[in-house]
Design a protein around this motif. Sequence first.
Motif, PDB file in Angstrom:
ATOM      1  N   MET A   1       0.832  -1.209   0.000  1.00 21.15           N
ATOM      2  CA  MET A   1       0.000   0.000   0.000  1.00 21.15           C
ATOM      3  C   MET A   1       0.862   1.252   0.000  1.00 21.15           C
ATOM      4  O   MET A   1       0.577   2.233  -0.705  1.00 21.15           O
ATOM      5  N   LEU A   2       1.914   1.199   0.828  1.00 22.83           N
ATOM      6  CA  LEU A   2       2.803   2.364   0.909  1.00 22.83           C
ATOM      7  C   LEU A   2       3.457   2.628  -0.440  1.00 22.83           C
ATOM      8  O   LEU A   2       3.606   3.782  -0.861  1.00 22.83           O
ATOM      9  N   CYS A   3       3.854   1.539  -1.132  1.00 19.14           N
ATOM     10  CA  CYS A   3       4.442   1.702  -2.462  1.00 19.14           C
ATOM     11  C   CYS A   3       3.417   2.285  -3.424  1.00 19.14           C
ATOM     12  O   CYS A   3       3.711   3.197  -4.203  1.00 19.14           O
ATOM     13  N   LEU A   4       2.235   1.731  -3.344  1.00 18.38           N
ATOM     14  CA  LEU A   4       1.182   2.089  -4.287  1.00 18.38           C
ATOM     15  C   LEU A   4       0.833   3.568  -4.190  1.00 18.38           C
ATOM     16  O   LEU A   4       0.562   4.226  -5.202  1.00 18.38           O
ATOM     17  N   SER A   5       0.869   4.086  -2.975  1.00 17.32           N
ATOM     18  CA  SER A   5       0.465   5.481  -2.809  1.00 17.32           C
ATOM     19  C   SER A   5       1.519   6.453  -3.340  1.00 17.32           C
ATOM     20  O   SER A   5       1.274   7.643  -3.431  1.00 17.32           O
ATOM     21  N   ARG A   6       2.681   5.955  -3.695  1.00 11.62           N
ATOM     22  CA  ARG A   6       3.709   6.832  -4.272  1.00 11.62           C
ATOM     23  C   ARG A   6       3.557   6.975  -5.781  1.00 11.62           C
ATOM     24  O   ARG A   6       4.262   7.748  -6.405  1.00 11.62           O
TER      25      ARG A   6
ATOM     26  N   ILE B   1       9.969   0.882  -2.803  1.00 13.38           N
ATOM     27  CA  ILE B   1       9.753  -0.182  -1.813  1.00 13.38           C
ATOM     28  C   ILE B   1      10.777  -0.068  -0.685  1.00 13.38           C
ATOM     29  O   ILE B   1      10.487  -0.378   0.479  1.00 13.38           O
ATOM     30  N   LEU B   2      11.938   0.427  -1.007  1.00 12.23           N
ATOM     31  CA  LEU B   2      12.956   0.641   0.032  1.00 12.23           C
ATOM     32  C   LEU B   2      12.459   1.652   1.052  1.00 12.23           C
ATOM     33  O   LEU B   2      12.548   1.447   2.264  1.00 12.23           O
ATOM     34  N   GLU B   3      11.918   2.731   0.512  1.00 18.29           N
ATOM     35  CA  GLU B   3      11.398   3.779   1.384  1.00 18.29           C
ATOM     36  C   GLU B   3      10.241   3.245   2.234  1.00 18.29           C
ATOM     37  O   GLU B   3      10.149   3.495   3.442  1.00 18.29           O
ATOM     38  N   ALA B   4       9.360   2.484   1.581  1.00 20.81           N
ATOM     39  CA  ALA B   4       8.201   1.938   2.285  1.00 20.81           C
ATOM     40  C   ALA B   4       8.643   0.987   3.381  1.00 20.81           C
ATOM     41  O   ALA B   4       8.117   1.007   4.498  1.00 20.81           O
ATOM     42  N   SER B   5       9.637   0.182   3.050  1.00 23.81           N
ATOM     43  CA  SER B   5      10.132  -0.774   4.026  1.00 23.81           C
ATOM     44  C   SER B   5      10.749  -0.055   5.222  1.00 23.81           C
ATOM     45  O   SER B   5      10.585  -0.464   6.367  1.00 23.81           O
TER      46      SER B   5
END
Lengths: 878, 434
Positions: free
Chosen positions: B284-289, B302-306
């Motif tokens: 979800m975090l990736c998707l919102s970017r 995905i790195l940032e989300a992780s």
Amino acid sequence: MKARLRVRRVYKWQGEPLRFDRKLKNFEYGSLIISVEGLPRRNIINTGHCILIEGEDEDNPYVAKVIKLFGDEGGMQKKAIVQWFVRASEVPVSKLPLLGRKPHPQEIFYYQGRGCNEEVNAESILRPVQVKQLDGPAAFPDSSDKDTLYVKLSWDTKTFKMVDSALLSPSTPLCCPKACHPNSSPSSLPSGTPASRRVKQRALPTPDPAVIQQAASADHRHTEATTSPGKDGGLNAESLDSKIKLSASKCLGTKRKNASARTPGVRKRLELHSPEKKSLPFKDALSQLLDEEFESEVELAQKLSTSPPQLLHPTYNLTPRGKMHTTPANSDSISLKPSLVIMNKLSVYDMDIESQTRAVSSLTEVDSESSLVPLAAPKPRTSKRKSAQLVSSRIKKQLNLLDEQQNLDSDTEDEQEFVPSNKALSSSSDDDEMIHGDESVQVKKGRRCTAGTLVPRSKKNLSTTRTCRKTPNKKGAANTSHTPRLGTPTIPSRLIPARHPVNILEVARTRLHVSSVPESLPCREQEFQDIYSFVETKIIDGTGGCMYISGVPGTGKTATVHEVIRCLRNAANMNEIPSFHFIEINGMKMTDPHQAYVQILEKLTGQKATADHAASLLEKRFTNPAPRIETTVLLVDELDLLWTRKQNVMYNLFDWPTRRHSRLVVLTIANTMDLPERIMINRVASRLGLTRMSFQPYGFKQLQQIIMSRLNKVKAFEDDALQLVSRKVAALSGDARRCLDICRRATELCEHSATNTSTRRLVGMNHVMDALNEMFSSSFITAVKSASVQEQLFLRAVIAEFRRLGLEEATFQQVFIQHQALCRVEGLQSISVSEVLAVCQRLGACRLLLLETSRLGVLQRIRLNISQDDILYALKSD
Amino acid sequence: MSKRKAKGASKPIGECISQLQKCLRERLCHNRIPSQLEASEAQHKHLLGLLQRTANNGESNSVLIIGPRGSGKTALLKCVLRDLLQEKEVQKNLLQVHLNGLLQTDDRIALKEITRQLNLENVVGDKVFGSFAENLVFLLEALKKGDRSTTRPVLFVLDEFDLFAHHKNQTLLYNLLDVSQSAQAPVAVVGLTCRLDVLELLEKRVKSRFSHRQIHLLSTLSFTQYLEQVASQLSLPDDFPDREFALDWNSSMRRFCEDKSVEGILQRHFNSSKDFCSLHMLLMLCLSRISTVNPTIKPADILEASRLCFSDAKSNMLHGLSILELCLVIAMKHLNDVYEGEPFNFQMVHNEFKKFLQRKSSSVYNFEQPVVMKAFEHLQQLELIRPVDGSSAKTQREYQLMNLALDSSQIIEALHKYPQCPTDIKQWGMSAFG
């Protein structure tokens, strides 16, 4: 009040004993005189008379016919042998439908059942009553005579039959002096009886043709008449009497008020009824006057016309008698004028009663009243309609709830038809007792006010209608908060019929379900025999007793008792033993130990009451020498849950059987063998007695036999498979339920595997093994195996920390350090505290770890919920 | 930039992106029941067969579905119910009662809820009348009246089953299971729980009446399956409005999943937990970017989300402290190191802090004691320090014993990231001993 009455009543033999029985050492007498202390009036009871006998329900005393009167040598004890009649309310609720119609309120049944004590104490006799026999098709006469009871059928605890007319031969005088008073009700409160009895006396001298018509036999009346004073004297005595009566009734009234203040609950119902009864004597007096003034045939008609206003009593029941008495001339007008109001009030009154009454008995009373009214006063029906509509429209205005509509409709219908429906009656609930209590007080207040004003009657009526109208509104409002408890709770029935088992495995599965009732219970023959003989002897002897049955779950305790009861029922049906009543309660199926009383009472009599009241009613029932109780067999399952701090529930349950007249057999079931010693105080344990029985867990042979008998030659299992199941279960718990469940699961597994190879349809060893593994294997090891890497690592860290500390407990902080070290060893990226905490919480949720509350964060302490070896084993095998 | 050309063919990129967001968010957030549960085929079959027999043959059953949080217990049940209700026969017959241990916290409430959901006769509108005892008698009466072949079967679903075991006497469980073991209305009792030791919670009589059927949902997912799952979660369905965009997106996602750095991040997540809830969070975090400017998910996203997912909550909180509060935390850390985790009080912390100040001789941080006290209390309010159990308000505040609810690694991490942290304080914090 009852005690008071007992003191007042004096019983004496009349004349010399007829004969002396040497064997039994008693004298037989011809008649008994009952007189009330301080009053000249006497009731004479001869053999063959029908009498009312004091019972648990004061409104509906027992009815019986005297067969023999006798006393012992010393004259200390006076006894009577009687033939019983039962009222409809005494017939078990479950059996009433056998009648096929609604019992007439005045209807009684000739009792032919066994197991009834035919010998009663003469002291329990209240007074004589008239009993008439009716032919089968004949309708019940619509008279207002409440003191006549009708016999149509006989009841032998199983069926209703036509009464052989020889049984109630006309030669036996069924009538009694009281019969000439249609107004005095048989169900009047005992407190009211002295007065009414006095009236009776007065009426006797007048050889009223109407009275003669009503009386079934004149014999007895003659004897009475000879003893009573002449007509003139009667008139004199009358005024005297009425004065005495006035004071008496006044003091009674005040007494009653006090009583009502003291005892809430069902008493209130009596309270409501009492006013009309109290006023009965007065009405009697009025009609008496009329009778004596005219002395003609016409009087009968007039009497009939005066009878309806009795229903009006609530309006002026509390008016000072003196005032009323001064205007006896009004009696003519009573017959017509008030009838307008009657309807109104009656409808209101009906509703009140509806809300108040719980017992069936009162229902019949209301019925009788309401059925009378339209007959007596058909003219004012429209006005009544209006008022009824008014009332109902008001109710409707107040409640706009659509959901309630139906409920309301039924209510309003009731008003219009003047027949309170069963439904509405049963809708009253214990919870609302408070509300009702308030209400009845209100109603009373209103009445008192109207009585106090002493305005001309018409006005009075108006005011009463007003007050009464208010009450139904309130009532309606109260009704909304009511439990709309409509008679039968059910789950809707299915639209498509259930499928039936098709193949052999499905048949086996159905038979193996715990719920399917087996034809017989194998392996419990000895226990069955013991319980059977215990209960049987108690039933035959008409005594009471307790038995305690213990055993681990699933050993067939409850099933065996049910089986015993089934057999005993069969025996009772074959007339081998007296019939009995079986009641079952379960400690687990009630919210509170005291609910046991409520449930017992409801199952015994169909009454609903609060726990306290139910306890007192039951106490009364089992203590009083109630002559006709069948033996009651009470099964108390899960006894340990009836434990209270004072243990009064258990005490009562075990104490009742020891009472002389209780005829109660109590079978109790619990799990632990030493329950009486462990949790019961001495006086409770002592009453439970030493009749103990313990059900041993089933052995493997027995389990095998149980499965075999259930399968009943359906070949679905390999023999080895069955043996494996039974051996395994016997070794673990000996729980038959478990055994059956495993077998059922095995058939499922077999069915699933059989889809591949349809030739093999027998449940084999492998299926049983799979089922056993599924049910008994611990899932912890698989859970550890399937955990994520970090979770496994954390478990290892926990073990490492435990080893380091030499304790079985560590804080998260300590484990975390270990965890970090292990991460480094494993070459994994080190993870943050929050993350490890999340891992820890997940393990805690599965209960692999036992944790303190998560609020403590890193300070929380950790324990393992499985052994370290199990974890290491699970982790190693990877 | 091939995507930009593709977009020109059919729809504006903005619309496609919003369609994509909608489609994937629904999948990740709404917990839509998957059309098929690959991992729990056997369990699905078992449960479906069981409920079918209850619905069609009127056979009473009881079963527990056990598995860790996020292992798909509810999904399994929903899936089975969906399949079950496709049969018309079942749909007409089966009555359902859903209870949750977190909502029905005692038997009184649970009974009312059952009565309401069954719509028994003492229900008016939405309200259930009668006392607790009456309701129980009423319900039992209703169930007792029924029999195997004529009554509609009732399915009882008890979510958080373990919480029902804490009710008084386990009355509800006893009665439900007793009905399931006796010739009354056919019922199926399905319990969902994450406690593996749930059977030990049951009282012996209740336990005996439970059929001991347990369906365990323990994920046996391997990392490759996990990766496939990620790819399938991110790929667009065939019925996506813009077909070309969907194809482009799917191929880019396939490439994304094969990326080594992405794989590393996913591996780390997989190591931490196997359930899909946390994975959905990450995706979800990736998707919102994703936006028109950035129309696909890049490894950096995905790195940032992780990083967001794994960030430490407590050390994030330390970033918002004032310098004085930070100093106090450092002083506490040193005390913990010296006294090996023994509790401390305000005076000790203040002394430690004063020692540091004396060494520095620069009086920038020289605060009055009440000010320091206030900072100390603020730390307590943030629950960074906790009073030791048992030491109540009897003692003076300065001498109340406290524990530090932080690990030293968290403090050091916070010091690194603290914006414009004075060097001397940083050095003091990093040094082994105060």
